[in-house]
Design an enzyme around this catalytic site. Sequence first.
Site, PDB file in Angstrom:
ATOM      1  CG  HIS A 180      -0.415   0.255   2.518  1.00  0.00           C
ATOM      2  ND1 HIS A 180      -0.176  -0.750   3.436  1.00  0.00           N
ATOM      3  CD2 HIS A 180      -0.035   1.406   3.127  1.00  0.00           C
ATOM      4  CE1 HIS A 180       0.314  -0.226   4.550  1.00  0.00           C
ATOM      5  NE2 HIS A 180       0.413   1.086   4.386  1.00  0.00           N
ATOM      6  CG  ASP A 213      -0.102  -4.091   2.624  1.00  0.00           C
ATOM      7  OD1 ASP A 213       0.130  -3.515   1.548  1.00  0.00           O
ATOM      8  OD2 ASP A 213      -0.208  -3.494   3.707  1.00  0.00           O
ATOM      9  CB  SER A 231       3.096   1.552   6.259  1.00  0.00           C
ATOM     10  OG  SER A 231       1.894   1.741   6.958  1.00  0.00           O
TER      11      SER A 231
END
Length: 260
Positions: A101, A131, A208
């Site tokens: 992402h 992901d 992230s």
Amino acid sequence: MRQKRTGGVALAFLMLVLLLVFGVGLFAGWQFVHTPAQSTTSTTGSAASSSSTTSGTTQAESVISSVEPAVIELKVTTSQGEQLGSGIIFDAQGDIVTNNHVIDGSQQIEAVLSNGSTEQAQLIGTDASHDLAVVRIAPFAHMIIAQFGDSTKVKVGQDVIAIGNPLGLTETASQGIVSALNRSVSESAAVTISQAIQTDVALNPGNSGGALVDMQGKVIGIPTLAAINTESNTTANGISYAIPASIVQSVIRQILQQTA
């Protein structure tokens, strides 16, 4: 006779006074002898506690300094604008693992190294279902490569440190503990992270793709998302999730094999 009696009473009284004085002196002496010992014990305990704290601090500092150079900031340009994330250099070819992402929809990817320099990164492959994604930069001098640990041996309650670039604040470290294991977390309608590591480490946009490491400096997971309080639709304090290193390593191998 009365004098003897009086004398006897006086003697008895004198002996009683002497006994009282002796007794008080004995108690005072006991106090004097033992009070320093108690004080020494307390001081020793404090010193031990201080030493333990110092040792823990030194260990955390050592872990952070050894891992930070392998964690980079990713600046991703998309048709919607710019988005930020983190990544981990994991091999000598300059390959970097991050979240899918972070680079989704990318038109250009820039990697900001720990020394402040910027390199163009090439997208190598993705695994949207987990992901995860791999991007590559040109290898450079003194490049530090992160070491992966065995996430199957992670225990609830153990200390961990998350290193990343939350809100663009580079080389940020946050310490916490593992709160739970093997969580199944829905990131979106299409993506569910299985076997996720739950921690109480604070995560913000930009974390992230960074590194979740143990106190030996080994990467045991990739911080991916924080829980959402459904009542207020805001980030829940003290609940965040990371993809375990065992899954990360497996996906990395698959991506590199597909692009070899």
